[in-house]
Write an enzyme that holds these catalytic residues in place. Structure first.
Site, PDB file in Angstrom:
ATOM      1  N   CYS A  87       0.827  -1.192   0.000  1.00 19.73           N
ATOM      2  CA  CYS A  87       0.000   0.000   0.000  1.00 19.73           C
ATOM      3  C   CYS A  87       0.865   1.248   0.000  1.00 19.73           C
ATOM      4  O   CYS A  87       2.084   1.189   0.058  1.00 19.73           O
ATOM      5  CB  CYS A  87      -0.905   0.005   1.235  1.00 19.73           C
ATOM      6  SG  CYS A  87      -1.893  -1.491   1.429  1.00 19.73           S
ATOM      7  N   ASN A 108       1.409  -0.002   5.602  1.00 19.89           N
ATOM      8  CA  ASN A 108       1.969  -0.466   4.335  1.00 19.89           C
ATOM      9  C   ASN A 108       2.861  -1.658   4.628  1.00 19.89           C
ATOM     10  O   ASN A 108       3.827  -1.535   5.386  1.00 19.89           O
ATOM     11  CB  ASN A 108       2.790   0.660   3.678  1.00 19.89           C
ATOM     12  CG  ASN A 108       3.607   0.174   2.492  1.00 19.89           C
ATOM     13  OD1 ASN A 108       3.217  -0.755   1.796  1.00 19.89           O
ATOM     14  ND2 ASN A 108       4.742   0.809   2.264  1.00 19.89           N
ATOM     15  N   GLY A 109       2.555  -2.824   4.046  1.00 13.32           N
ATOM     16  CA  GLY A 109       3.419  -3.980   4.239  1.00 13.32           C
ATOM     17  C   GLY A 109       2.648  -5.244   4.525  1.00 13.32           C
ATOM     18  O   GLY A 109       1.441  -5.335   4.279  1.00 13.32           O
ATOM     19  N   ASP A 138      -4.049  -8.609   8.711  1.00 12.53           N
ATOM     20  CA  ASP A 138      -2.995  -8.287   9.668  1.00 12.53           C
ATOM     21  C   ASP A 138      -3.087  -6.872  10.221  1.00 12.53           C
ATOM     22  O   ASP A 138      -2.503  -6.575  11.262  1.00 12.53           O
ATOM     23  CB  ASP A 138      -1.609  -8.516   9.057  1.00 12.53           C
ATOM     24  CG  ASP A 138      -1.424  -7.856   7.699  1.00 12.53           C
ATOM     25  OD1 ASP A 138      -2.368  -7.205   7.205  1.00 12.53           O
ATOM     26  OD2 ASP A 138      -0.325  -8.011   7.115  1.00 12.53           O
ATOM     27  N   ILE A 149      13.737 -12.246 -17.317  1.00  7.64           N
ATOM     28  CA  ILE A 149      13.998 -11.330 -18.420  1.00  7.64           C
ATOM     29  C   ILE A 149      15.274 -11.779 -19.123  1.00  7.64           C
ATOM     30  O   ILE A 149      16.294 -12.040 -18.479  1.00  7.64           O
ATOM     31  CB  ILE A 149      14.164  -9.882 -17.911  1.00  7.64           C
ATOM     32  CG1 ILE A 149      12.820  -9.329 -17.430  1.00  7.64           C
ATOM     33  CG2 ILE A 149      14.736  -8.976 -19.001  1.00  7.64           C
ATOM     34  CD1 ILE A 149      11.790  -9.118 -18.513  1.00  7.64           C
ATOM     35  N   GLY A 171      15.012 -12.870  -4.666  1.00  6.96           N
ATOM     36  CA  GLY A 171      16.192 -13.387  -3.983  1.00  6.96           C
ATOM     37  C   GLY A 171      17.004 -12.316  -3.300  1.00  6.96           C
ATOM     38  O   GLY A 171      18.141 -12.567  -2.876  1.00  6.96           O
TER      39      GLY A 171
END
Length: 630
Positions: A2, A75-76, A100, A291, A364
């Site tokens: 968000c 946010n998260g 959450d 890619i 990663g």
């Protein structure tokens, strides 16, 4: 994922215009295209843009507690929210939603700031407490999620997930900060303790800010730090299993989502390890994407295909032109502050490809910093051994003299380019490492500055930040200190900023399972030889993954997303490099010797010298300054 924004009056509780808060939040609509909300009360306003991931149909924000005393914008993702929810239910809490966000409200009411220690996740949030007359802001341990803030002329404290959220407020005074420009030219990004807009700050990773009405705004407080001071006991086999357990848990916890989920797959060690562990835990084929590049030297599709076939993933790939720099303006808008890590071009492209089918993608990111994967750690260790052979005074005289007289042969084969190494050996370890992570050297920066810029800098030097971090690190050896500084500076400033802005630009949530803080803490306690052994970085991780991945994947040379900026400025961008010297934007700052910049561009174009990355920095700087300050 968000975008959040807000205004708070710590002095007099002035009325807050909802339209102003909405404008701040809507400036970040790309971070949350699925919904928006604004809440105001005397002296406070909170705004939110939502990308629905968990409890898609519920959990609207801003969210208030049942009694109305607490209101949050968040946010998260909190990956252990279900366990926390069960604990809070046992304490008598009744929940109205399945996500959450409400857990954070109950956690704050129960534990206050100590709640942060219980959280596993990536986050930046603000909680207004009407009873205590406070605003509490917090950021996750490693800085995965951003949070900017500033004090405005009318007494308001403003915050937002991105700088563009603050820029939407008409009272923000837009003045560039030359010290941030020095930092940017040194590193290629503006670090987390600086901002290109004077007066704007970023809440540091692992910090919180508690603002109480009627009191001055305090300095942020640290609630977490990484320590390399201790060593984990145990044999290689024992530590290997413990590392694998942390990696599995990091992946498992980040696979929880109510929307389509996948992974980036470059074919390198880190993304391949994540995909292998996802396949181990998923009942369905993992969605992966990669890619490829038209230039073979940059193309990792073959390596990604080996891993995709091995784990029967639902794999997609797209070939892009390694010479494609058409995204420059898109990136300038996404990052706001100047950002010169050219791999952001490819990162944006892989995010866009992933977003066509999924809303969440695992990456990663983080293993190189946590487990010593960068080649520069190997070079730093070798240099430290060489420094130990001579007393400091003699070493400085011998290597310093040789380094000063040795020609700067950018055109020569790499083994003959010894000037940088000789000068590094003459310096102490921290000074040399600070230079190794940089882009434009202190000497070159000084030659490009005007006298006015040097006076404005007042002695500020970007490298001193790294030197101080390494000097003060809770660490045992030079490898510890280098990793500590990278985790505190490079990781949030470059790697995580790049991933956050490029993924959010296309409304994709990126998750970093190898940055689970428990894994990072474990990695910091590993003996140095378990991290870097015989020149092999991430040694224990690679050894542990031999049961999953082929040796070619684990032990081939690291590639990463490489962008040929040096070639560009000798070809398609040569004219743009030369035009920097005629830039009205750069001239208007009064900070740069544009004749010197012209000579630099010409020396690069003709191949006499290598300045591709510096020229790229100036192109991105010029565009960012024009966008931010006109």
């Amino acid at each position: 994922m968000c975008g959040i924004a807000g205004l708070y009056y710590p002095g007099t509780p002035k009325p807050v215009d909802p339209a102003r808060v909405r404008a701040m939040a809507d400036a970040m609509a790309h971070r949350g295209p699925d919904g928006s909300g604004v809440w105001t009360a005397p002296g406070v306003g909170l705004g939110h843009r939502r990308l629905s991931i968990i409890d898609v149909a519920g959990s609207p924000q801003p969210m208030a507690s049942a009694d109305g005393a607490l209101t949050i914008v968040f946010n998260g993702e909190i990956y252990n929210f279900q366990a926390l929810r069960r604990e809070l239910v046992a304490r008598g809490w009744a929940f109205r939603t399945e996500g959450d966000t409400e857990v954070l409200l109950a956690g704050w009411s129960t534990w206050g700031p100590a709640m942060l220690d219980r959280l596993v996740g990536m986050f930046a949030f603000a909680i207004h407490d009407a009873r205590a007359n406070t605003l509490f802001l917090a950021r996750d341990r490693l800085g995965v999620k951003p949070l900017y803030y500033v004090s405005l002329a009318d007494g308001a404290f403003a915050f937002a997930s991105e700088l563009k959220g603050l820029l939407a407020h008409p009272l923000l005074r837009r003045m560039p900060d030359v010290t941030a420009v020095e930092d940017y030219l040194a590193y290629g990004y503006v670090p987390d303790d600086a901002c290109i807009v004077a007066g704007v700050k970023k809440l540091p990773a692992g910090h919180f800010l508690l603002i109480e009405r009627g009191r001055p705004i305090p300095a942020p407080r640290s609630w977490w730090d990484i320590s390399f001071a201790d060593r984990a006991p145990g044999s290689t086999a024992v530590l290997e299993e413990e590392l694998l357990a942390h990696m599995r848990e990091g992946v498992r916890s980040r696979m929880v989502a109510d929307v389509p989920l996948g992974a980036f797959l470059s074919g390198g060690v880190d993304s391949s390890a994540v995909v292998a562990l996802m396949a181990e835990q998923s009942p369905r084929a993992v969605k992966t994407c990669t890619i490829g590049f038209t230039v073979a030297d940059y193309d990792e599709r073959r390596h990604a295909a080996v891993v995709a076939e091995r784990f029967a993933t639902e794999h997609r790939e797209r070939v892009v032109d390694a010479e494609d720099f058409a995204l420059i303006d898109t990136l300038v808008h996404a990052f706001d502050e100047p950002f010169a890590d050219a791999s952001a071009l490819a990162t944006w492209q892989v995010c866009a490809l992933a977003r066509e089918q999924v809303t969440v993608a695992l990456t990663g990111d983080g293993a190189d910093e946590a487990l010593a994967g960068y080649r520069r750690y190997r070079f730093h260790a070798a240099e430290e051994r060489a420094r130990g052979l001579l007393p400091a005074g003699l070493r400085t005289r011998v290597f310093g003299t040789l380094g000063r007289v040795y020609p700067k042969a950018d055109w020569a084969p790499r083994p003959l380019r010894a000037k940088t190494t000789l000068l590094a050996l003459a310096a102490d370890g921290a000074e040399a490492y600070a230079g190794a992570v940089g882009v434009t050297t202190p000497a070159l920066r000084q030659s490009l500055y005007t006298d006015a810029a040097r006076r404005a800098l007042g002695g500020h030097r970007a490298e001193d930040r790294y030197i101080a971090a390494m000097r003060d690190a809770p660490a045992r050896d030079s490898l510890d200190r280098a990793q500590y500084a990278d985790l505190k500076i490079w990781l949030p400033g470059d790697i995580l900023t790049k991933t956050d802005r490029t993924s959010m630009a296309v409304s994709l949530e990126a998750r970093e399972p190898l940055l689970d803080h428990r894994l990072v803490e474990f990695g910091a306690r590993l003996p140095a030889a378990m991290r870097l052994r015989r020149g092999e970085g991430k040694w224990l991780m690679k050894h542990a993954m031999e049961r999953y991945l082929p040796r070619e994947t684990l032990y081939r040379p690291k590639m990463g997303f490489v962008t040929p900026v040096s070639t560009w400025f000798r070809g398609a961008l040569a004219a743009q490099g030369a035009a920097l010297a005629r830039s009205r934007t750069l001239a208007g700052t009064g900070w740069f010797d544009l004749d010197r910049l012209a000579r630099l561009a010409e020396a690069h174009r003709t191949g006499r010298e290598e300045h591709g990355r510096t020229l790229w920095q100036f192109v991105m700087l010029e565009k960012s300054l024009a966008r931010l300050f006109g």
